[in-house]
Design an enzyme around this catalytic site. Structure first.
Site, PDB file in Angstrom:
ATOM      1  N   THR A 266       0.829  -1.204   0.000  1.00  0.00           N
ATOM      2  CA  THR A 266       0.000   0.000   0.000  1.00  0.00           C
ATOM      3  C   THR A 266       0.863   1.253   0.000  1.00  0.00           C
ATOM      4  OG1 THR A 266      -1.697  -1.240   1.188  1.00  0.00           O
ATOM      5  CG2 THR A 266      -1.969   1.144   1.103  1.00  0.00           C
ATOM      6  N   CYS A 267       1.973   1.224   0.718  1.00  0.00           N
ATOM      7  CA  CYS A 267       2.880   2.377   0.718  1.00  0.00           C
ATOM      8  C   CYS A 267       3.461   2.603  -0.679  1.00  0.00           C
ATOM      9  CB  CYS A 267       4.002   2.177   1.738  1.00  0.00           C
ATOM     10  SG  CYS A 267       3.426   2.149   3.439  1.00  0.00           S
ATOM     11  N   THR A 268       3.807   1.527  -1.344  1.00  0.00           N
ATOM     12  CA  THR A 268       4.332   1.645  -2.706  1.00  0.00           C
ATOM     13  C   THR A 268       3.272   2.237  -3.628  1.00  0.00           C
ATOM     14  OG1 THR A 268       5.823  -0.216  -2.326  1.00  0.00           O
ATOM     15  CG2 THR A 268       5.357   0.369  -4.623  1.00  0.00           C
TER      16      THR A 268
END
Length: 156
Positions: A45-47
Site C-alpha cells: 500500500t505504501c508503494t
C-alpha cells in the site's frame, strides 16, 4: 494531543535519502507542503501511495506544493526504496520518531512493531498553518488524493 488543524505545523528536521538535514520551516513563505507519513517502505500500500504521488507530481508542482514522504525507516532503506520506485520527491527518515510523535501519528502496535507511523496527510500552507489532515487507522487504505488536490487548489 490536541487536533492540529488550523494550528502552526510542528517543526522538525529529518534526514533525506542523501543524508541531508531537511527542516520544515525552510519551506515557510516559499511553498505549500504536503506531509505524507507512511508506515514502511517496500510494503504494497505504501508503494501504491508513493507511486501515485510520483505519477502526479506535475499537478502538485503546478499547485506550488512540496511533497515530503516520511516514514520511520532508515534513510538507507528509503534511499533504496526511492531508487527502486523512481520516486521523484523527498523521502525523509523519522527513525527516531520525532516528527511522528509531534504529529501524533504512531501506532502503538503495528503487526508486533512498536511506533510505526500511521498513513497520514498534513497539508501546510505557506504561512506554516495546517489546513488539512487525514489520519488513517487502517494501513491498507490510501489517502483521499482528490481531497488533497482540492485543498491545495484552495490555497492558490
Amino acid at each position: 494531543m490536541a487536533d492540529l488543524l488550523y494550528k502552526s505545523a510542528p517543526d522538525f528536521t529529518l534526514q533525506n535519502t542523501k543524508g541531508e538535514k531537511i527542516n520544515l520551516k525552510d519551506y515557510e513563505g516559499e511553498k505549500n507542503v504536503v506531509l505524507l507519513f507512511f508506515p514502511l517502505a517496500f510494503t504494497s500500500t505504501c508503494t501504491k501511495e508513493l507511486c501515485h504521488t510520483r505519477d502526479n507530481l506535475k499537478m502538485y508542482n503546478s499547485l506550488d506544493a512540496e511533497i515530503l514522504g516520511i516514514s520511520i525507516d532508515t534513510f538507507f532503506t528509503l534511499k533504496e526504496f526511492k531508487e527502486s520506485q523512481n520516486i521523484n520527491f523527498q523521502l525523509l527518515s523519522d527513525f527516531n520518531k520525532e516528527a511522528s510523535l509531534k504529529y501524533d501519528v504512531l501506532y502503538e502496535d503495528f503487526f508486533g512493531m512498536k511506533g510505526v507511523s500511521k498513513r497520514s496527510v498534513f497539508i501546510i500552507n505557506k504561512e506554516g498553518i495546517i489546513v488539512h489532515t487525514e489520519i488513517l487507522e487502517n494501513a491498507n487504505e490510501l489517502p483521499n488524493f482528490q481531497k488533497i488536490e482540492e485543498e491545495l487548489m484552495k490555497l492558490n
